[in-house]
Design a protein around this motif. Structure first.
Motif, PDB file in Angstrom:
ATOM      1  N   ARG A  78     -11.273   0.030  -6.495  1.00  0.00           N
ATOM      2  CA  ARG A  78     -11.413  -0.974  -5.449  1.00  0.00           C
ATOM      3  C   ARG A  78     -12.210  -0.363  -4.304  1.00  0.00           C
ATOM      4  O   ARG A  78     -11.934   0.759  -3.869  1.00  0.00           O
ATOM      5  N   LEU A  79     -13.179  -1.126  -3.850  1.00  0.00           N
ATOM      6  CA  LEU A  79     -14.037  -0.674  -2.760  1.00  0.00           C
ATOM      7  C   LEU A  79     -14.054  -1.760  -1.692  1.00  0.00           C
ATOM      8  O   LEU A  79     -14.345  -2.919  -1.995  1.00  0.00           O
ATOM      9  N   THR A  80     -13.743  -1.369  -0.469  1.00  0.00           N
ATOM     10  CA  THR A  80     -13.740  -2.330   0.630  1.00  0.00           C
ATOM     11  C   THR A  80     -14.744  -1.886   1.681  1.00  0.00           C
ATOM     12  O   THR A  80     -14.743  -0.720   2.095  1.00  0.00           O
ATOM     13  N   VAL A  81     -15.599  -2.800   2.072  1.00  0.00           N
ATOM     14  CA  VAL A  81     -16.512  -2.546   3.183  1.00  0.00           C
ATOM     15  C   VAL A  81     -15.949  -3.312   4.380  1.00  0.00           C
ATOM     16  O   VAL A  81     -15.983  -4.542   4.412  1.00  0.00           O
ATOM     17  N   ALA A  82     -15.445  -2.566   5.332  1.00  0.00           N
ATOM     18  CA  ALA A  82     -14.783  -3.202   6.476  1.00  0.00           C
ATOM     19  C   ALA A  82     -15.819  -3.542   7.542  1.00  0.00           C
ATOM     20  O   ALA A  82     -15.796  -3.018   8.649  1.00  0.00           O
ATOM     21  N   GLY A  83     -16.721  -4.407   7.190  1.00  0.00           N
ATOM     22  CA  GLY A  83     -17.803  -4.805   8.080  1.00  0.00           C
ATOM     23  C   GLY A  83     -18.919  -5.399   7.254  1.00  0.00           C
ATOM     24  O   GLY A  83     -18.676  -5.867   6.130  1.00  0.00           O
ATOM     25  N   ASP A  84     -20.136  -5.368   7.786  1.00  0.00           N
ATOM     26  CA  ASP A  84     -21.275  -5.880   7.021  1.00  0.00           C
ATOM     27  C   ASP A  84     -21.738  -4.831   6.004  1.00  0.00           C
ATOM     28  O   ASP A  84     -21.566  -3.630   6.218  1.00  0.00           O
ATOM     29  N   ALA A  85     -22.325  -5.343   4.926  1.00  0.00           N
ATOM     30  CA  ALA A  85     -22.883  -4.450   3.901  1.00  0.00           C
ATOM     31  C   ALA A  85     -24.373  -4.721   3.787  1.00  0.00           C
ATOM     32  O   ALA A  85     -24.819  -5.862   3.935  1.00  0.00           O
ATOM     33  N   GLY A  86     -25.120  -3.674   3.469  1.00  0.00           N
ATOM     34  CA  GLY A  86     -26.562  -3.814   3.365  1.00  0.00           C
ATOM     35  C   GLY A  86     -26.991  -4.383   2.023  1.00  0.00           C
ATOM     36  O   GLY A  86     -26.168  -4.885   1.247  1.00  0.00           O
ATOM     37  N   PRO A  87     -28.291  -4.277   1.738  1.00  0.00           N
ATOM     38  CA  PRO A  87     -28.823  -4.843   0.497  1.00  0.00           C
ATOM     39  C   PRO A  87     -28.227  -4.180  -0.746  1.00  0.00           C
ATOM     40  O   PRO A  87     -27.784  -3.053  -0.702  1.00  0.00           O
ATOM     41  N   HIS A  88     -28.233  -4.953  -1.825  1.00  0.00           N
ATOM     42  CA  HIS A  88     -27.845  -4.460  -3.159  1.00  0.00           C
ATOM     43  C   HIS A  88     -26.373  -4.073  -3.250  1.00  0.00           C
ATOM     44  O   HIS A  88     -26.005  -3.354  -4.176  1.00  0.00           O
ATOM     45  N   VAL A  89     -25.551  -4.534  -2.347  1.00  0.00           N
ATOM     46  CA  VAL A  89     -24.138  -4.195  -2.476  1.00  0.00           C
ATOM     47  C   VAL A  89     -23.608  -4.786  -3.793  1.00  0.00           C
ATOM     48  O   VAL A  89     -23.817  -5.951  -4.106  1.00  0.00           O
ATOM     49  N   GLY A  90     -22.957  -3.945  -4.574  1.00  0.00           N
ATOM     50  CA  GLY A  90     -22.375  -4.403  -5.842  1.00  0.00           C
ATOM     51  C   GLY A  90     -23.380  -4.742  -6.916  1.00  0.00           C
ATOM     52  O   GLY A  90     -22.996  -5.264  -7.970  1.00  0.00           O
ATOM     53  N   ALA A  91     -24.646  -4.425  -6.709  1.00  0.00           N
ATOM     54  CA  ALA A  91     -25.644  -4.740  -7.742  1.00  0.00           C
ATOM     55  C   ALA A  91     -25.321  -3.967  -9.019  1.00  0.00           C
ATOM     56  O   ALA A  91     -24.978  -2.792  -8.966  1.00  0.00           O
ATOM     57  N   GLY A  92     -25.388  -4.644 -10.122  1.00  0.00           N
ATOM     58  CA  GLY A  92     -25.162  -3.998 -11.410  1.00  0.00           C
ATOM     59  C   GLY A  92     -23.731  -3.549 -11.640  1.00  0.00           C
ATOM     60  O   GLY A  92     -23.464  -2.806 -12.594  1.00  0.00           O
ATOM     61  N   MET A  93     -22.789  -3.980 -10.821  1.00  0.00           N
ATOM     62  CA  MET A  93     -21.415  -3.513 -11.031  1.00  0.00           C
ATOM     63  C   MET A  93     -20.878  -4.058 -12.353  1.00  0.00           C
ATOM     64  O   MET A  93     -21.258  -5.138 -12.801  1.00  0.00           O
ATOM     65  N   ARG A  94     -20.000  -3.263 -12.971  1.00  0.00           N
ATOM     66  CA  ARG A  94     -19.470  -3.604 -14.291  1.00  0.00           C
ATOM     67  C   ARG A  94     -17.971  -3.816 -14.288  1.00  0.00           C
ATOM     68  O   ARG A  94     -17.402  -4.281 -15.271  1.00  0.00           O
ATOM     69  N   GLY A  95     -17.317  -3.438 -13.235  1.00  0.00           N
ATOM     70  CA  GLY A  95     -15.875  -3.608 -13.194  1.00  0.00           C
ATOM     71  C   GLY A  95     -15.344  -3.262 -11.823  1.00  0.00           C
ATOM     72  O   GLY A  95     -16.080  -2.846 -10.934  1.00  0.00           O
ATOM     73  N   GLY A  96     -14.047  -3.445 -11.641  1.00  0.00           N
ATOM     74  CA  GLY A  96     -13.425  -3.155 -10.373  1.00  0.00           C
ATOM     75  C   GLY A  96     -13.582  -4.296  -9.379  1.00  0.00           C
ATOM     76  O   GLY A  96     -14.092  -5.368  -9.709  1.00  0.00           O
TER      77      GLY A  96
END
Lengths: 267, 295
Positions: A78-96
């Protein structure tokens, strides 16, 4: 246990940080020494982040709108970004699970294969989209955006679900192959242009392209499952939307005409 | 052993393994869901003559179903997993797909699965479409009314069939009254069905027949009208009518529980005797002793 990385200072140029995924962070002996790219300069994670804690539940704190590639290709955890995220966040993710508590930049979830990406704010262009040179974009998983999404969301979508609580920009589902994109708000112009199969769903009136043909108005049984699922994921889906009747437009006629745009009829 | 004045015979029910599946049918109204459920579980009283045994497990409220509509859950049992798949394809295809407003979902999480929607999709003649949500694949089959939605794979488990209780009373009215009370009580147990009409069989059978073509025939030792014609009868002198309830379940424990509540209900409702059918322990591995069910 939670591993927390806190952004200490804003990068002068976008920071390439595709090491910020639970898979890589959990296996690293020295997280602070992992490489990130600041422009053309190779630097260390701890040049920009303060690191504390351990584990595959990762929390990134601060304004990461200038940090690219967070969660790219993640497979678990599990990944939490406690704010804004930049480009390509989670791109190509396969799970989680990847949670962005603010806004997400362009290309969020592009080419995604599995897992869940949740954006509490809005997402930029190419949400779950297709990378240049590739035919298929997102191929599995779920993307839930509570705010709006920019142009070309779901372009090249092959499988999976993209749900947007607000409005979606131009050319949603451009050349999509299959899969489902649900907008609880409106779809911009040219929705479904060149789509072969799959479903675009909107709760606001739209005028499909002339290459789409009206079929009928009915209650799609599968949509009840989807909308109930989205409600469970936290989107504000109303009973009227679950029980409602939808106009079915088949298209795109320049392709197979096996896709559909479902438009909620006013109650 | 006596219970509420009824003699509980010291014997056991002999149950055996059968593969089972749970089907959840939803529809626009409870009546249509029930109609489809009844149709799908019709002519499924005994695997001997019907290739499967099936029945409605219970009605489901809207908040218990995958699509939020009223529904029913039905259980279907066959001798092997392949048989479950074939019977489901036949019955869902003929009885649920055809029924107004229905959708059909797997109701059992199990390691073993059978392909149902993946076969029925071909009715769509190439216009069918699939959707994958939360790891489960569904098929959208276009039909004249609109669209039929069916899940691709249904779970199948090795269940238990042939649980039973047999109720005696002085006449048909009293025996039927006891059997009806037992069946009513058993319907409250989750994970079981009673596949005979209304849950009750008036024609329990024995294995074999004097006619070589028949695998089963009337249970003459429990037929009161034959008391004076057969060499041996199990019908006590004061008994004029006998009913049986057969129970199939997804596991042994629900079958035992159904037999237990049925036995008590039958005794309370005026059965003179409650017994159970077995084959001397030679047929099935599950022996459910009535004495262990008496509270």
């Amino acid at each position: 246990m939670t591993l927390t990385l806190t952004l200490r200072e804003q990068p002068d140029v976008p920071l390439e940080a595709d090491v910020l995924v639970p898979d890589r962070l959990a296996g690293a002996d020295d997280i602070g020494a992992l490489p990130v790219w600041h422009g053309k300069e190779r630097v260390r994670v701890d040049d920009f982040f303060a690191v504390s804690g351990t584990g595959d539940d990762v929390r990134l704190e601060g304004d990461l709108s200038r940090v690219r590639g967070v969660g790219v290709g993640m497979t678990a955890g599990r990944l939490t970004v406690a704010g804004d995220a930049g480009p390509h966040v989670g791109a190509g993710m396969r799970g989680g699970e990847l949670h962005v508590e603010g806004d997400a930049g362009d290309w969020a979830g592009a080419g995604m294969r599995g897992g869940t990406l949740v954006v509490r704010g809005s997402a930029g262009r190419h949400l779950g989209g297709v990378h240049p040179g590739e035919r298929a974009g997102m191929r599995g998983g779920e993307i839930v955006v509570h705010g709006d999404a920019g142009d070309r969301a779901g372009a090249g979508l092959r499988r999976g679900l993209i749900a947007v609580g607000g409005n979606v920009g131009d050319a949603a589902g451009l050349r999509m192959l299959a899969g489902t994109l649900v907008a609880l708000g409106s779809l911009g112009p040219r929705a479904g242009a060149g789509m072969r199969r799959g479903s675009l769903v909107t709760m606001a009136p739209v005028t499909p392209l002339p290459t789409f043909a009206f079929a009928c108005t009915y209650r799609p049984p599968f949509l009840r499952l989807y909308l109930r699922r989205l409600r469970a994921l936290g989107l504000a889906v109303s009973d009227d939307q679950i029980d409602g009747r939808y106009a079915r437009w088949s298209g795109d006629g320049v392709e197979l005409r096996r896709g559909e745009i479902l438009i909620l009829e006013p109650s | 052993m006596k219970l509420h004045g009824a003699e509980i015979v010291d014997t056991f029910a002999e149950a055996f393994p059968m593969w089972g599946a749970r089907v959840v049918i939803t529809a626009a109204t409870p009546d249509w869901a029930l109609e489809a459920g009844r149709s799908m579980t019709g002519f499924a009283t005994s695997v001997i003559g019907c290739k499967c045994e099936a029945g409605i497990e219970r009605e489901l409220a809207s908040d218990e179903t995958p699509d939020g509509r009223p529904g029913v859950s039905a259980l279907l049992f066959a001798m092997d997993r392949e048989g479950v798949g074939k019977r489901l394809v036949e019955r869902v295809g003929q009885c649920v797909l055809t029924c107004p407003t229905t959708a059909c979902f797997n109701g059992l999480d199990a390691e073993d699965t059978v392909n149902v929607g993946g076969q029925l999709r071909f009715f769509g003649d190439g216009y069918q479409a699939s959707k994958v949500l939360a790891g489960r694949r569904y098929w959208r089959v276009p039909v004249m009314e609109g669209e039929f939605l069916v899940e691709e794979r249904f779970g199948a488990v090795k269940g238990v069939a042939g649980g039973n209780i047999i109720m005696f009373a002085g006449d048909e009215e009293r025996a039927r009254h006891a059997a009806e009370a037992a069946a009513r009580a058993m319907r409250g147990v989750e994970g079981v069905i009673m596949p005979f009409p209304g849950g009750i069989a008036r024609s329990g059978s024995k294995v074999g027949s004097r006619y070589s073509a028949l695998p089963a025939s009337t249970n003459d030792v429990l037929a009161p009208t034959l008391r004076a014609q057969v060499e041996h009868t199990d019908v006590p002198p004061e008994v004029g009518s006998v009913f049986e309830i057969v129970i199939d379940g997804l596991a042994l424990e629900p079958v035992r529980e159904a037999m237990k509540v049925g036995l008590v209900a039958a005794a309370e409702a005026g059965a003179s005797h409650v017994t159970a059918g077995n084959y001397g322990g030679n047929l099935g591995p599950h022996h459910i002793y009535l004495r262990e069910l008496v509270p």
